[in-house]
Design an enzyme around this catalytic site. Structure first.
Site, PDB file in Angstrom:
ATOM      1  N   LYS A   9     -30.554  85.079  -6.354  1.00 50.59           N
ATOM      2  CA  LYS A   9     -29.984  83.728  -6.521  1.00 50.59           C
ATOM      3  C   LYS A   9     -28.494  83.805  -6.835  1.00 50.59           C
ATOM      4  CE  LYS A   9     -33.061  83.013  -9.754  1.00 50.59           C
ATOM      5  NZ  LYS A   9     -33.963  84.164  -9.532  1.00 50.59           N
ATOM      6  N   GLY A  56     -30.984  86.971 -15.262  1.00 49.50           N
ATOM      7  CA  GLY A  56     -29.906  87.921 -15.030  1.00 49.50           C
ATOM      8  C   GLY A  56     -29.514  87.802 -13.573  1.00 49.50           C
ATOM      9  N   HIS A  57     -28.355  87.231 -13.318  1.00 49.92           N
ATOM     10  CA  HIS A  57     -27.917  86.986 -11.938  1.00 49.92           C
ATOM     11  C   HIS A  57     -26.721  87.884 -11.633  1.00 49.92           C
ATOM     12  CE1 HIS A  57     -29.784  82.678 -12.092  1.00 49.92           C
ATOM     13  NE2 HIS A  57     -30.645  83.635 -12.341  1.00 49.92           N
ATOM     14  N   ASP A  90     -35.412  87.150  -9.562  1.00 46.36           N
ATOM     15  CA  ASP A  90     -34.627  88.282  -9.061  1.00 46.36           C
ATOM     16  C   ASP A  90     -34.592  88.349  -7.535  1.00 46.36           C
ATOM     17  OD1 ASP A  90     -34.259  88.994 -11.723  1.00 46.36           O
ATOM     18  OD2 ASP A  90     -36.109  90.177 -11.744  1.00 46.36           O
ATOM     19  N   GLN A 120     -35.072  82.136 -12.745  1.00 48.00           N
ATOM     20  CA  GLN A 120     -36.471  82.563 -12.547  1.00 48.00           C
ATOM     21  C   GLN A 120     -36.963  82.215 -11.133  1.00 48.00           C
ATOM     22  OE1 GLN A 120     -35.912  80.730 -15.871  1.00 48.00           O
ATOM     23  NE2 GLN A 120     -35.153  82.763 -16.305  1.00 48.00           N
TER      24      GLN A 120
END
Ligand code: GDP
Ligand code: IMO
Ligand code: MG
Length: 419
Positions: free
Chosen positions: A10, A34-35, A7, A214
């Site tokens: 990225k 989750g991007h 988080d 990650q």
């Protein structure tokens, strides 16, 4: 790549760099990621699709990824509704997440009681267990009814026995129903089949971004084991996970200006009181995938030094600097002590828990989000950034001062030939 516990931003940085790229490739992890990408007033959240998809770039999912077809199709369709058609290639060797992986993730967590990992319950660990246990169903298998039927049956029987006889729980899945649903999903995905390893190997004159998921401290080998994910977010993993020969990579470390972590596990620079709450609220530090509040703390340079040793950072992209704006004092961890002696980031969590953290204090600064070039930044902010640069011996190439594309300062060109 993520240099901390995930988080870091990225998605945002990949989107910025993707404008000038040809291919954007996700190399590991699954929909535990989750991007978030913010474009104007629109927010996009990606779990599997590479963040280059908004720029209409050719996006690829490499074999190192564990792919949940339900989630991917939902993502593709949601994007289509917003007028974007994903130009996607999925490697035939990509491992598939099936419903029994989610079931096992949940049961395994609840059976651990207090020592649970705090996973995203997306079936990631069990899917990688099948990969390394040599019984995984891969994308190419899913596309053949005969192969899929046979492999599904073998796996289903094993999972049923595990749930019923090891965990003494009811196994409520239906093999026939899974077969029907997943052969239909496979048909929707068939058109995306393509040899990612070959395409990237042959892309000699193309600019390729490998988007990590990650972060280093969630790496299966080098992270804070066992409180980690089940893949290698490491830069070096790109070669094996995409299927290309080792060659020079430019490694852009995404570094949040402070530290966050979701899930359980040690976090030495964590802030438990008001300061941590303030960072969480200002930074909107709630998980993109699970909605869980993220634990917040100061920047930890001892961690980043180890991260740099493992990954060979070419440059740093510092994100969320604006979140620290307005604080009186800012701190960063600059050394650890174990039994009174200076220590590097240790190899085990048992050793980590014995470490004492030494901080350096910095004067607060103000960020408006309107700064366009490095020299526009508050002098105290520059002092903080330059300390990080000097400490790690790595230049800062990009500074992010808000979620939007426009809230970005490019300080140094990134990428061979200059992005
Ligand atoms: P990722 O998993 O590394 O892609 O990061 P996430 O998307 O999970 O979390 C980063 C969050 O911070 C997202 O909501 C982004 O929109 C947001 N974000 C990214 N860069 C910045 C920044 O510089 N400032 C602020 N305030 N938010 C940012
Ligand atoms: P992005 O790509 C933050 C964490 C989970 C848990 C541990 C294991 O958005 O940075 P898993 O479901 O992978 O078996 O969970 O890893 N985790 C993440 N934390 N960002 C992520 O991805 C994460 N993906 C997994 O919270 O602690
Ligand atoms: Mg995320």
């Amino acid at each position: 790549m993520g240099s901390q516990w995930g988080d870091e931003g990225k998605g945002k940085v990949t989107d910025i760099l993707a404008e000038k790229a040809d291919y954007v490739v996700r190399y590991q992890g699954g929909n535990n990621a989750g991007h978030t990408v913010v474009v104007g007033n629109e927010t996009f959240k990606f779990h599997l699709l590479p963040s280059g998809v908004i720029h209409g770039k050719k996006c690829m999912i490499a074999n190192g990824v564990v792919l949940d077809p339900r989630v991917l199709i939902e993502e593709i369709e949601a994007l289509r509704e917003r007028g974007i058609e994903a130009d996607l290639v999925i490697d035939p060797l990509t491992n598939i997440i099936l419903p029994y992986h989610n079931v096992l993730d949940g049961i395994s967590e609840s059976s651990m009681g207090k020592s649970m990992i705090g996973t995203t319950k997306k079936g990631i660990g069990p899917a990688y267990e099948d990969k390394y246990g040599r019984r995984a169903i891969r994308f190419i298998d899913l596309l053949s009814k005969e192969v899929f039927r046979k492999k599904l049956h073998e796996n289903f029987e094993l999972k049923k026995k595990t749930v019923e006889n090891v965990y003494n729980q009811k196994f409520e899945l239906d093999e026939h129903q899974i077969f029907e649903e997943y052969t239909a999903l496979a048909e929707k995905l068939r058109k995306y089949l393509g040899d990612v390893s070959k395409l990237v190997s042959e892309a000699k004159d193309k600019k390729v971004i490998f988007e990590g998921a990650q972060g280093v401290f969630l790496d299966i080998a080098y992270g804070t084991y066992p409180f980690v994910t089940s893949s290698h977010p490491l830069s070096g993993a790109v070669f094996a996970d995409v299927g290309i020969p080792p060659r020079k990579l430019e490694v852009v470390a995404i570094v949040k200006a402070y530290t966050t972590r979701v899930g359980k596990g040690p976090f030495l620079a964590e802030l438990h009181g008001e300061e941590g709450d303030k960072i969480r609220e200002t930074g909107n530090e709630y998980g993109t995938t699970t909605g869980r509040p993220r634990r917040c703390g100061w920047l930890d340079l001892v961690m980043l030094k180890y991260s740099h040793r493992l990954n060979g950072f070419s440059s740093l992209a510092i994100t969320k600097l604006d979140v620290l704006s307005g604080l009186d004092k800012i701190k960063a961890a600059t050394s650890y002590k174990m039994a009174g002696k200076e220590a590097e980031f240790p190899l085990t969590i048992e050793q980590l828990e014995k470490c004492e953290v030494i901080y350096k204090e910095f004067n607060g600064f103000t960020i408006t989000g309107k700064e366009k070039k490095y020299s526009d930044l508050d002098g105290n902010a520059r002092e903080y950034l330059e300390f990080i640069e000097k400490y790690l011996g790595v230049p800062i190439s990009l500074i992010s001062i808000g979620p939007k594309r426009s809230e970005t300062i490019i300080r140094k060109k990134i990428g061979f030939g200059g992005f």
